[in-house]
Design an enzyme around this catalytic site. Structure first.
Site, PDB file in Angstrom:
ATOM      1  N   CYS A 256       7.507  -4.911  -7.872  1.00 18.82           N
ATOM      2  CA  CYS A 256       6.276  -5.231  -8.513  1.00 18.82           C
ATOM      3  C   CYS A 256       6.299  -3.670  -9.433  1.00 18.82           C
ATOM      4  O   CYS A 256       7.346  -3.024  -9.539  1.00 18.82           O
ATOM      5  CB  CYS A 256       5.202  -5.226  -7.442  1.00 18.82           C
TER       6      CYS A 256
ATOM      7  N   ASN B 287       4.947  -0.557  -6.688  1.00 16.24           N
ATOM      8  CA  ASN B 287       5.645  -0.481  -5.416  1.00 16.24           C
ATOM      9  C   ASN B 287       4.558  -0.130  -4.330  1.00 16.24           C
ATOM     10  O   ASN B 287       4.980   0.491  -3.309  1.00 16.24           O
ATOM     11  CB  ASN B 287       6.766   0.245  -5.146  1.00 16.24           C
TER      12      ASN B 287
ATOM     13  N   CYS C  55       1.424  -2.439  -3.504  1.00 10.07           N
ATOM     14  CA  CYS C  55       0.835  -3.630  -3.178  1.00 10.07           C
ATOM     15  C   CYS C  55       1.644  -4.614  -2.551  1.00 10.07           C
ATOM     16  O   CYS C  55       2.083  -5.119  -1.635  1.00 10.07           O
ATOM     17  CB  CYS C  55      -0.308  -3.987  -4.214  1.00 10.07           C
ATOM     18  N   ARG C  56       2.110  -5.434  -3.663  1.00  9.72           N
ATOM     19  CA  ARG C  56       2.848  -6.936  -3.675  1.00  9.72           C
ATOM     20  C   ARG C  56       4.145  -6.486  -3.166  1.00  9.72           C
ATOM     21  O   ARG C  56       4.792  -7.226  -2.306  1.00  9.72           O
ATOM     22  CB  ARG C  56       2.986  -7.440  -5.045  1.00  9.72           C
ATOM     23  N   SER C  57       5.034  -5.485  -3.518  1.00  2.00           N
ATOM     24  CA  SER C  57       6.541  -5.552  -3.088  1.00  2.00           C
ATOM     25  C   SER C  57       6.523  -5.097  -1.709  1.00  2.00           C
ATOM     26  O   SER C  57       7.489  -5.652  -0.900  1.00  2.00           O
ATOM     27  CB  SER C  57       7.442  -4.876  -3.986  1.00  2.00           C
TER      28      SER C  57
ATOM     29  N   ASP D 251      -1.516  -9.032  -9.305  1.00  2.00           N
ATOM     30  CA  ASP D 251      -1.717  -7.837  -8.606  1.00  2.00           C
ATOM     31  C   ASP D 251      -3.058  -7.684  -8.230  1.00  2.00           C
ATOM     32  O   ASP D 251      -4.113  -7.810  -8.799  1.00  2.00           O
ATOM     33  CB  ASP D 251      -1.571  -6.879  -9.912  1.00  2.00           C
TER      34      ASP D 251
END
Length: 165
Positions: free
Chosen positions: A13, A16, A18-20, A130
């Protein structure tokens, strides 16, 4: 691919945090539960260096903890060109990050770069949004999307790489 080597998956993301890392944690739990963690290596990275060395966002960690997943060991890092040679899957959370990755991806490795949500065709969204500036519901939605894509990714890896399991 050599069947003895582990399949390597990188989730990417922007920062690095939140999402990934959520995807790394969710997929890590999934492969443990499926009994194939010894055959698959996971990691996550960001296209930007904003948060290098930082743990995942506290809201991401809280959401993951509520679902039995610990993200606390993960630390943000920035993706590097060498990642394309090291990983079998380089999975972007959205089109912006996929485009940034494509700019540094060697042509010979371009087949590895995909959107993570490509593994969840039942979801209408092709991008994991995000949640950084949203409320806690954004993290819950991201988690739901990531869980769906993780299931599809594991099915793809089983079909393409773990046929002898």
């Amino acid at each position: 691919m050599n069947k003895a080597l582990p399949v390597r998956v990188l989730f990417v993301c922007m920062g690095n945090i939140c999402r990934s890392p959520t995807a790394e944690g969710v997929f890590g739990r999934l492969i443990e539960d499926a009994g194939v963690a010894h055959r698959i290596v996971t990691d996550s990275a960001g296209t930007h260096a904003y948060h290098v060395g930082d743990p995942p966002d506290p809201r991401a960690q809280k959401t993951a903890r509520a679902r039995g997943i610990d993200l606390s060991r993960i630390r943000a890092r920035q993706v590097v060109v060498e990642d394309f040679a090291s990983f079998h899957y380089v999975l972007a959370m959205d089109d912006d990050n996929r485009r940034l990755l494509a700019q540094i991806c060697p042509r010979s490795e371009a087949h590895k770069l995909k959107l993570f949500m490509d593994f969840a065709p039942e979801w209408p969204n092709r991008e994991v949004p995000d949640p950084y500036y949203g409320g806690p519901n954004g993290f819950e939605r991201v988690f739901d999307m990531v869980e769906a894509a993780a299931q599809g990714l594991l099915a793809d890896i089983r079909r393409r790489h773990l046929v002898d399991d």
